[in-house]
Write a protein that holds these residues in place. Structure first.
Motif, mmCIF file in Angstrom:
data_model
loop_
_atom_site.group_PDB
_atom_site.id
_atom_site.type_symbol
_atom_site.label_atom_id
_atom_site.label_comp_id
_atom_site.label_asym_id
_atom_site.label_seq_id
_atom_site.Cartn_x
_atom_site.Cartn_y
_atom_site.Cartn_z
ATOM 1 N N ILE A 1 25.774 37.578 82.912
ATOM 2 C CA ILE A 1 25.683 38.686 83.860
ATOM 3 C C ILE A 1 26.191 39.960 83.205
ATOM 4 O O ILE A 1 27.280 40.000 82.619
ATOM 5 C CB ILE A 1 26.504 38.390 85.134
ATOM 6 C CG1 ILE A 1 25.977 37.129 85.814
ATOM 7 C CG2 ILE A 1 26.460 39.574 86.091
ATOM 8 C CD1 ILE A 1 24.543 37.197 86.251
ATOM 9 N N LYS B 1 27.642 40.524 94.822
ATOM 10 C CA LYS B 1 27.931 39.283 94.096
ATOM 11 C C LYS B 1 27.770 39.480 92.596
ATOM 12 O O LYS B 1 28.561 38.983 91.794
ATOM 13 C CB LYS B 1 27.006 38.162 94.580
ATOM 14 C CG LYS B 1 27.341 37.609 95.955
ATOM 15 C CD LYS B 1 26.390 36.472 96.316
ATOM 16 C CE LYS B 1 26.677 35.910 97.680
ATOM 17 N NZ LYS B 1 25.718 34.821 98.041
ATOM 18 N N HIS B 2 26.720 40.212 92.215
ATOM 19 C CA HIS B 2 26.483 40.477 90.795
ATOM 20 C C HIS B 2 27.649 41.251 90.188
ATOM 21 O O HIS B 2 28.124 40.932 89.086
ATOM 22 C CB HIS B 2 25.172 41.246 90.634
ATOM 23 C CG HIS B 2 24.790 41.553 89.229
ATOM 24 N ND1 HIS B 2 25.212 42.690 88.568
ATOM 25 C CD2 HIS B 2 24.017 40.866 88.329
ATOM 26 C CE1 HIS B 2 24.716 42.706 87.356
ATOM 27 N NE2 HIS B 2 24.000 41.612 87.172
ATOM 28 N N HIS C 1 30.736 39.221 89.334
ATOM 29 C CA HIS C 1 30.610 38.148 88.334
ATOM 30 C C HIS C 1 30.209 38.678 86.949
ATOM 31 O O HIS C 1 29.567 37.964 86.179
ATOM 32 C CB HIS C 1 29.577 37.115 88.809
ATOM 33 C CG HIS C 1 30.036 36.318 89.996
ATOM 34 N ND1 HIS C 1 29.853 36.745 91.290
ATOM 35 C CD2 HIS C 1 30.679 35.130 90.073
ATOM 36 C CE1 HIS C 1 30.352 35.846 92.125
ATOM 37 N NE2 HIS C 1 30.862 34.852 91.419
ATOM 38 N N TRP D 1 29.863 36.464 83.634
ATOM 39 C CA TRP D 1 29.709 35.044 83.954
ATOM 40 C C TRP D 1 28.417 34.484 83.375
ATOM 41 O O TRP D 1 27.460 35.209 83.119
ATOM 42 C CB TRP D 1 29.676 34.861 85.472
ATOM 43 C CG TRP D 1 31.023 34.811 86.128
ATOM 44 C CD1 TRP D 1 32.031 35.732 86.002
ATOM 45 C CD2 TRP D 1 31.494 33.804 87.026
ATOM 46 N NE1 TRP D 1 33.101 35.363 86.767
ATOM 47 C CE2 TRP D 1 32.815 34.183 87.413
ATOM 48 C CE3 TRP D 1 30.957 32.633 87.539
ATOM 49 C CZ2 TRP D 1 33.567 33.427 88.295
ATOM 50 C CZ3 TRP D 1 31.712 31.878 88.420
ATOM 51 C CH2 TRP D 1 33.011 32.268 88.787
ATOM 52 N N ALA E 1 25.128 32.250 84.194
ATOM 53 C CA ALA E 1 24.395 32.044 85.440
ATOM 54 C C ALA E 1 22.952 31.640 85.145
ATOM 55 O O ALA E 1 22.451 31.798 84.021
ATOM 56 C CB ALA E 1 24.409 33.318 86.277
ATOM 57 N N TYR F 1 25.648 31.413 89.983
ATOM 58 C CA TYR F 1 26.779 31.686 89.104
ATOM 59 C C TYR F 1 27.442 30.372 88.700
ATOM 60 O O TYR F 1 27.823 29.570 89.559
ATOM 61 C CB TYR F 1 27.773 32.613 89.801
ATOM 62 C CG TYR F 1 27.149 33.946 90.158
ATOM 63 C CD1 TYR F 1 26.901 34.897 89.180
ATOM 64 C CD2 TYR F 1 26.774 34.226 91.476
ATOM 65 C CE1 TYR F 1 26.303 36.112 89.496
ATOM 66 C CE2 TYR F 1 26.182 35.444 91.806
ATOM 67 C CZ TYR F 1 25.954 36.379 90.806
ATOM 68 O OH TYR F 1 25.353 37.573 91.130
#
Length: 472
Positions: A257, A313-314, A317, A320, A322, A347
């Motif tokens: 991400i 949410k993006h 994270h 991360w 994903a 994720y």
């Protein structure tokens, strides 16, 4: 037989006396009505693969002129009452064994029985189902007829900017993109995700994608089929062509991400990368397939809690690992995805990074306003939004300017422009890195060259000589 009605007009048009040069009497009005009708239909598609509707009357200066339609050149086309008052339906056979040329003739009459006629040349294409290979090999303007399973829909009735169908070919791993359709797939055609449909229209390649532009669609089967996203991880990583997969749900696994770009309303990107390849989910709200709950707000602006949830949410994270899933689209041959659900990112886990990597990423992502045109207090971030354990310390190169402990600095605009060089030092553990950022403090009068380098939203005054005007 299931038919599709091409909606040529959505309302009976009434023409006022001001619409024409001559409106003095009934004869002149008849000429005006005939001319208007001709202008209305003269540029319509020559190929008519499905039923369509035409006006049954035209009103000029409060006088109604009747329009009667006849067909010349074939007896397989019928003229029937339209689905709406004031319209006729031109009933076209769906599976003609050969191409048929015909003339559509409009006879416009007044109450005295005077008439004028206007002719329009059309063709019924020979019914020949196009294979996916033939579709991909077609060139601009080639007429195709394709079949497949609907995997996603854009519809104006659900808040989208245009009417699109995303279709999976029934026999191969390939996708069809029916773009900018006249009819609303949901409100007009009653199409749902999973149904088998047929689309006929001209091929119009754009930005690396094969498209059918302005196609007509009809339902072949209302039975709903599932279509699992295609795993294109290896193809994406290798940089292979993804043209065959346009309009299909796809999955790319193990991505990292990245950052976001949300400032421009029409171009909102959530970035991700895998190896050396970078792409993004585009969350421009009117492009969402209607599998999401899209609502239309005041002044026809479109908003969605789903978009907000995806963006948030993006952001939470960054860094991360994903898996990402969405509808594949190409822009200048480069792939990006349109989200189909709120859970377009799965994720998996944070990716552990060395302190020096965090420092480098934090400095790369760091940005501040670099063009100041009014008195303000500039707030400089003291920690990275990407890595909370990366801290920032700031310095400025000119005397008379002070950055306080909270990272704030007062900037005053004067007649003399000032350029300030800010140096930021990023620290994570025992690793550090620096970056210089130049900020210009000036009155809002700038050159064209300077304006082209400004950030979105900068307020400026441009002074110059008008050399041409391209709009009345």
């Amino acid at each position: 037989m299931k038919k599709f009605l091409v909606i040529i007009m959505t309302m009976v048009l009434f023409i006022t006396a001001c619409s024409f040069v001559s409106c003095g009497n009934d004869t002149e009005g008849l000429n005006d009505a005939a001319d208007y009708l001709f202008q209305m239909y003269k540029d319509k598609e020559e190929v008519t693969p499905a039923d369509y509707e035409v006006l049954g009357q035209v009103t000029v200066d409060s006088i109604v002129y009747k329009v009667t339609w006849t067909i010349e050149g074939t007896d397989v086309i019928k003229v029937t009452e339209g689905s709406k008052t004031g319209f006729y339906t031109i009933d076209v056979p769906e599976t003609s064994a050969e191409e048929i040329s015909y003339k559509l003739i409009a006879t416009i009459s007044n109450e005295k029985g005077d008439t004028l006629t206007k002719e329009f040349s059309h063709k019924i294409p020979m019914y020949d189902l196009t294979t996916f290979e033939e579709y991909m090999a077609a060139v601009e303007g080639d007429n195709v007829t394709i079949q497949g399973t609907v995997v996603a829909i854009n519809a104006k009735s659900r808040g989208n900017s245009r009417n699109h169908l995303f279709i999976a070919d029934a026999n191969t791993v390939g996708g069809y993109y029916s773009y900018q359709m006249d009819a609303d797939p949901i409100a007009d055609l009653k199409i749902e995700v999973g149904m088998t449909v047929e689309v006929t229209g001209p091929v119009s390649p754009y930005s690396g994608m094969q498209e059918i532009k302005g196609g007509t669609a009809r339902i072949i089967s209302e039975e709903k089929k599932d279509f699992a996203p295609v795993d294109i991880t290896d193809l994406f990583t290798s940089g292979a062509s993804l043209k065959n997969y346009v309009a299909l749900p796809v999955t790319i696994k193990g991505v990292e991400i990245g950052s976001q770009e949300l400032e421009t309303a029409s171009s909102q990107y959530l970035f991700f990368k895998l190896g050396e390849k970078t792409s993004y989910i585009r969350t421009y709200i009117t492009d969402f397939p209607t599998t999401l709950n899209i609502t239309v707000g005041e002044n026809s602006s479109v908003s969605s809690e789903d978009k907000t949830a995806i963006d948030a949410k993006h952001a939470e994270h960054f860094g991360w690992k994903a898996n990402v899933t969405g509808i594949l689209v190409l822009y200048s041959d480069a792939p990006y995805l349109i989200p189909m659900t709120v859970d377009c990112f799965e994720y998996l886990a944070p990716i552990e990074k060395a302190p020096e990597v965090k420092v480098a990423e934090a400095l790369e992502l760091l940005s501040i306003k670099t063009f100041i045109t009014e008195n303000t207090t500039l707030e400089l971030p003291l920690a990275s939004s990407a890595h909370s354990d990366v801290k920032f310390a700031w310095a400025v190169d000119k005397e008379g300017y002070t950055i306080d402990k909270d990272g704030k600095i007062a900037l005053t605009v004067s007649e003399t422009p000032v350029e300030l060089k800010f140096t930021v030092t990023a620290t994570c553990g025992d690793k550090t890195g620096t970056k210089d950022i130049t900020v210009k403090v000036t009155l809002p009068n700038v050159s064209i060259k300077e304006a082209l380098e400004l950030e979105d939203g900068s307020s400026v005054v441009l002074t110059g000589v008008v050399t041409s005007i391209k709009s009345a």
